[in-house]
Design an enzyme around this catalytic site. Structure first.
Site, PDB file in Angstrom:
ATOM      1  N   HIS A 235       0.820  -1.202   0.000  1.00  0.00           N
ATOM      2  CA  HIS A 235       0.000   0.000   0.000  1.00  0.00           C
ATOM      3  C   HIS A 235       0.857   1.255   0.000  1.00  0.00           C
ATOM      4  O   HIS A 235       0.502   2.252  -0.618  1.00  0.00           O
ATOM      5  CB  HIS A 235      -0.999   0.043   1.146  1.00  0.00           C
ATOM      6  CG  HIS A 235      -2.053   1.083   0.881  1.00  0.00           C
ATOM      7  ND1 HIS A 235      -3.090   0.885   0.010  1.00  0.00           N
ATOM      8  CD2 HIS A 235      -2.186   2.357   1.300  1.00  0.00           C
ATOM      9  CE1 HIS A 235      -3.822   1.977  -0.086  1.00  0.00           C
ATOM     10  NE2 HIS A 235      -3.297   2.900   0.684  1.00  0.00           N
ATOM     11  N   TYR A 239       1.396   5.257  -2.375  1.00  0.00           N
ATOM     12  CA  TYR A 239       1.735   6.649  -2.064  1.00  0.00           C
ATOM     13  C   TYR A 239       3.063   7.042  -2.707  1.00  0.00           C
ATOM     14  O   TYR A 239       3.288   8.217  -2.982  1.00  0.00           O
ATOM     15  CB  TYR A 239       1.752   6.865  -0.548  1.00  0.00           C
ATOM     16  CG  TYR A 239       0.392   6.599   0.046  1.00  0.00           C
ATOM     17  CD1 TYR A 239      -0.703   7.363  -0.348  1.00  0.00           C
ATOM     18  CD2 TYR A 239       0.181   5.565   0.933  1.00  0.00           C
ATOM     19  CE1 TYR A 239      -1.966   7.108   0.141  1.00  0.00           C
ATOM     20  CE2 TYR A 239      -1.074   5.304   1.434  1.00  0.00           C
ATOM     21  CZ  TYR A 239      -2.148   6.075   1.033  1.00  0.00           C
ATOM     22  OH  TYR A 239      -3.407   5.820   1.499  1.00  0.00           O
ATOM     23  N   HIS A 386     -11.262   1.160  -8.999  1.00  0.00           N
ATOM     24  CA  HIS A 386     -10.679   2.126  -8.055  1.00  0.00           C
ATOM     25  C   HIS A 386      -9.242   2.467  -8.434  1.00  0.00           C
ATOM     26  O   HIS A 386      -8.884   3.629  -8.564  1.00  0.00           O
ATOM     27  CB  HIS A 386     -10.733   1.562  -6.629  1.00  0.00           C
ATOM     28  CG  HIS A 386      -9.848   2.283  -5.675  1.00  0.00           C
ATOM     29  ND1 HIS A 386     -10.134   3.533  -5.186  1.00  0.00           N
ATOM     30  CD2 HIS A 386      -8.644   1.935  -5.129  1.00  0.00           C
ATOM     31  CE1 HIS A 386      -9.166   3.940  -4.385  1.00  0.00           C
ATOM     32  NE2 HIS A 386      -8.246   2.990  -4.336  1.00  0.00           N
ATOM     33  N   PHE A 387      -8.414   1.440  -8.624  1.00  0.00           N
ATOM     34  CA  PHE A 387      -7.004   1.804  -8.842  1.00  0.00           C
ATOM     35  C   PHE A 387      -6.723   2.272 -10.269  1.00  0.00           C
ATOM     36  O   PHE A 387      -5.650   2.814 -10.526  1.00  0.00           O
ATOM     37  CB  PHE A 387      -6.017   0.732  -8.348  1.00  0.00           C
ATOM     38  CG  PHE A 387      -6.053  -0.601  -9.032  1.00  0.00           C
ATOM     39  CD1 PHE A 387      -5.668  -0.751 -10.344  1.00  0.00           C
ATOM     40  CD2 PHE A 387      -6.416  -1.740  -8.324  1.00  0.00           C
ATOM     41  CE1 PHE A 387      -5.662  -1.982 -10.955  1.00  0.00           C
ATOM     42  CE2 PHE A 387      -6.425  -2.986  -8.926  1.00  0.00           C
ATOM     43  CZ  PHE A 387      -6.049  -3.101 -10.246  1.00  0.00           C
ATOM     44  N   HIS A 388      -7.700   2.110 -11.159  1.00  0.00           N
ATOM     45  CA  HIS A 388      -7.524   2.780 -12.457  1.00  0.00           C
ATOM     46  C   HIS A 388      -7.848   4.270 -12.354  1.00  0.00           C
ATOM     47  O   HIS A 388      -7.466   5.048 -13.224  1.00  0.00           O
ATOM     48  CB  HIS A 388      -8.362   2.103 -13.539  1.00  0.00           C
ATOM     49  CG  HIS A 388      -7.669   0.903 -14.121  1.00  0.00           C
ATOM     50  ND1 HIS A 388      -7.740  -0.343 -13.556  1.00  0.00           N
ATOM     51  CD2 HIS A 388      -6.846   0.773 -15.197  1.00  0.00           C
ATOM     52  CE1 HIS A 388      -7.009  -1.197 -14.263  1.00  0.00           C
ATOM     53  NE2 HIS A 388      -6.448  -0.543 -15.266  1.00  0.00           N
ATOM     54  N   ARG A 449     -12.478  -9.943 -10.040  1.00  0.00           N
ATOM     55  CA  ARG A 449     -11.308  -9.448 -10.743  1.00  0.00           C
ATOM     56  C   ARG A 449     -10.363 -10.633 -10.995  1.00  0.00           C
ATOM     57  O   ARG A 449     -10.608 -11.735 -10.525  1.00  0.00           O
ATOM     58  CB  ARG A 449     -10.596  -8.372  -9.923  1.00  0.00           C
ATOM     59  CG  ARG A 449     -10.044  -8.875  -8.609  1.00  0.00           C
ATOM     60  CD  ARG A 449      -9.431  -7.797  -7.737  1.00  0.00           C
ATOM     61  NE  ARG A 449      -8.163  -7.337  -8.277  1.00  0.00           N
ATOM     62  CZ  ARG A 449      -7.190  -6.772  -7.524  1.00  0.00           C
ATOM     63  NH1 ARG A 449      -7.370  -6.632  -6.221  1.00  0.00           N
ATOM     64  NH2 ARG A 449      -6.068  -6.366  -8.053  1.00  0.00           N
ATOM     65  N   ARG A 450      -9.290 -10.371 -11.727  1.00  0.00           N
ATOM     66  CA  ARG A 450      -8.218 -11.347 -11.932  1.00  0.00           C
ATOM     67  C   ARG A 450      -8.712 -12.693 -12.464  1.00  0.00           C
ATOM     68  O   ARG A 450      -8.320 -13.758 -11.999  1.00  0.00           O
ATOM     69  CB  ARG A 450      -7.451 -11.585 -10.625  1.00  0.00           C
ATOM     70  CG  ARG A 450      -6.599 -10.392 -10.247  1.00  0.00           C
ATOM     71  CD  ARG A 450      -5.823 -10.622  -9.005  1.00  0.00           C
ATOM     72  NE  ARG A 450      -4.678  -9.733  -8.955  1.00  0.00           N
ATOM     73  CZ  ARG A 450      -3.816  -9.657  -7.961  1.00  0.00           C
ATOM     74  NH1 ARG A 450      -3.958 -10.453  -6.927  1.00  0.00           N
ATOM     75  NH2 ARG A 450      -2.806  -8.841  -8.001  1.00  0.00           N
TER      76      ARG A 450
END
Lengths: 583, 67
Positions: A235, A239, A386-388, A449-450
């Site tokens: 995680h 950042y 979300h992470f896209h 996902r995946r």
């Protein structure tokens, strides 16, 4: 007379340019693989075997989430340190050495991953060259040793880069003993410090467990332990990608808006908070992992929610700075100032839209971080959506927009087409809106996902609105638009590099401040203090969970004789009491 | 123009997420619209914004474009 970065620091400009082109290459390959995946799993167009889907997925994740982002980061950070300290690096040969080490690591990792496409991969070091382990690469998936060795070289390269930035600052400090750390350098140093802290976890995971396991030195590993060590890093790396984006938003967006940064002290507080809180929260990725007590997960959730504070501070500071700039340009009214911003400028518009997308990503991130509601979306396509928005837009779109300013700076060549650049950043925004929206909505009804083939027999997903086919089409359309945008970006970069040198490159400067470092308490610059607190927080958050995982599952897996961690007789009751309190 | 061409373009682009979410939002009130109907709503909004931006003409947008 021209005063671009390449004129001020020609040697460093070559390294920065090389780092940028390394990142663009990774972006090109990884981005195209993204389209292949989107078309395959939505069943719109299939030209690979579903078994190869996971090779594509691994390459997409590693090349974009690690290679593209971090190569661009080291370029920006080298620029930020040298520009803000107004001095070159101490030894340019050292700078080239970490860059070469990162490239070597990337090549090894890529060779291991791409061998997965071969019908008969070669056997090296006694095992088949293969690395279909996805971006997270924890056990039970096992890669070839070359994959892990490449990762180690890449990470060590970043450590050396961090040392390079630190010693450049130390050299500056010797000549400027009473000066405050310039804000861009402060941002780089705090980011580097939490990178050192968080990468210790993944270094331990690879060197002590995964690499010996892949070499056959040990028979097994404890999967939960390697997962936890990965997320200790996994995680914080988010950042690490995000901080150069924040650097751009803080020191470039205000200038591009026509004004100044609203508050230098607030920016320093934000980066200190990221140093403190980036690492002790990785367990929020493991809410559904058995073997970790709920109490530890609750602590991770609390730490995660605390991290909303610096993001909200950033939203306030950056928007306030943009408003200041717009009013300098004649903007008026409560919202009328928005129309006075330089929307024709692709650098500004790309970064501003990336920031807007990041706000949406923050909301979906809060849902991921909440323990109870996370159970609804865990391991679904929601998380991919979300992470896209985070790495795929807030970071990637900011980097691409920044490249339109940086490439002329490091080459001395004018951008090939500002109009194409503007169209490119807008197209990225539209493409990602289509794709990410459908991913989020699909996750809400449990689309996993995946997986290469989320089409099941005798089972139908039940969307709240519309149909699965409509959402698949929306994802495929979004992915196509994103790749068209990517092609336009790369075309602009390539054609810019064929341009002749120009005298009309803007000066290499960054935003001034309305409230400068003189308004910031000096303790904010005490990096030793913040690092010590960050380490203590990590110890609080991770000691008991790790001890518990090792105690229950052993270092190398349950039942592996001679490898169980033995706690001292007097430690055991204390640990038991603490565990009961937390659980 | 009331706004610069760049601002107009960005304004139209910013419609996209709202139009896409419109279906979901309307469904909460029991109103279900198709993809085509969503697209038509989006098109109407884009035309409305363009008309607002172009009329009545003044110098503000051109000045912003030049800056």
């Amino acid at each position: 007379m021209r005063n671009a970065y390449v004129d001020q620091f020609p040697a460093e400009a070559r390294v920065v340019k090389s780092a940028f082109w390394s990142s663009f290459l990774a972006l090109a390959i990884g981005g195209i693989f993204g389209l292949v995946q989107a078309l395959h799993r939505t069943d719109v167009l299939r030209f690979i075997d579903s078994t190869d889907y996971y090779t594509v997925l691994t390459a997409h994740g590693v090349l974009l989430a690690i290679t593209f982002t971090i190569f661009f980061l080291v370029g920006i950070f080298t620029w930020a340190v040298t520009t803000s300290l107004d001095r070159g690096v101490v030894d340019i040969r050292f700078t080239w050495s970490w860059y070469v080490m990162m490239v070597t690591g990337t090549v090894l990792v890529a060779v291991a991953i791409f061998s997965g496409f071969l019908e008969e991969p070669p056997s090296i070091l006694g095992s088949e060259l293969y690395a279909d382990v996805l971006f997270t690469f924890y056990s039970p998936l096992q890669a070839h040793p070359i994959f892990y060795i490449g990762l180690v070289l890449f990470v060590v390269g970043t450590w050396l880069a961090g040392f390079d930035w630190f010693r450049t600052w130390w050299a500056w400090r010797d000549e400027n003993a009473d000066e405050r750390i310039p804000l861009p350098t402060f941002m780089v140093l705090t980011t580097t410090l939490f990178w050192y802290i968080c990468t210790l976890g993944v270094a331990l995971s690879i060197l002590a467990f995964l690499l010996p396991w892949s070499l056959g030195i040990v028979d097994s590993v404890n999967p939960l332990l390697t997962r936890t060590l990965f997320w200790y890093f996994g995680h914080a790396v988010v950042y690490f990608w995000l901080m150069p984006t924040y650097v751009m938003w803080y020191i470039m967006l205000p200038k591009l808006s026509g004004g100044k940064l609203f508050s230098d002290p607030l920016a320093r507080v934000v980066f200190v908070l990221f140093l403190l809180l980036s690492t002790p929260l990785g367990i929020h990725h493991q809410y559904l992992d058995p073997g970790i007590a709920e109490g530890y997960k609750f602590i991770a959730m609390t730490n995660t929610m605390f991290l909303l504070l610096p993001s909200l501070l950033t939203a306030f500071t950056v928007v306030a700075s943009m408003e200041h700039g717009a009013r300098q340009r004649g903007g008026e009214g409560y919202l009328g100032w928005l129309t006075a911003l330089p929307w024709r400028d692709p650098v500004f518009t790309g970064m501003a839209l990336a920031g807007l997308m990041f706000a949406a990503a923050g909301f979906s991130g809060m849902i991921n971080a909440g323990m109870n509601i996370n159970y609804l979306v865990h391991n679904t396509w929601w998380v991919v959506g979300h992470f896209h928005l985070t790495v795929g837009t807030a970071v990637a779109l900011t980097f691409m927009a920044a490249a339109y300013w940086f490439i002329p700076q490091v080459t001395g060549k004018e951008l090939w087409s500002r109009s194409v650049a503007l169209g490119q950043v807008l197209l990225w925004f539209v493409g990602m809106t289509f794709m990410s929206n459908a991913m989020h909505r699909s996750g809400l009804f449990g689309m996993p996902r995946r997986t290469a083939e989320p089409q099941y027999q005798n089972f139908d997903f039940e969307p709240a609105v519309g149909t699965v086919a409509e959402m698949d089409a929306q994802v495929a359309l979004g992915a196509v638009l994103l790749v068209v945008s990517l092609v336009l970006f790369l075309l602009n970069m390539v054609l810019t590099s064929f341009n002749g040198t120009s005298d009309s490159i803007p000066d290499n400067t960054y935003a001034g401040t309305l409230s400068g470092p003189e308004d910031a308490p000096e303790i904010l610059d005490n990096l030793k203090l913040w690092t010590a607190i960050a380490v203590v927080l990590v110890i609080f958050a991770y000691t008991l969970p790790l001890a518990s995982i090792v105690e229950s599952g052993g270092l190398f897996g349950p039942g592996i004789d001679g490898r169980q961690l033995s706690l001292g007789a007097d430690l055991e009751p204390a640990l038991e009491t603490l565990r009961e309190v937390v659980a | 123009m009331r706004v610069s061409k760049g601002a107009l373009l960005v304004g139209i682009v910013l419609l996209v997420p709202f139009v896409i979410e419109l279906r979901t939002a309307l469904s909460w009130f029991g109103i279900e619209i198709t993809v085509v109907e969503s697209a038509l709503v989006g098109l109407a909004l884009a035309v409305a914004i363009t008309a607002w931006a172009l009329w009545p003409p003044n110098e503000d947008g051109e000045a912003a474009d030049r800056s």
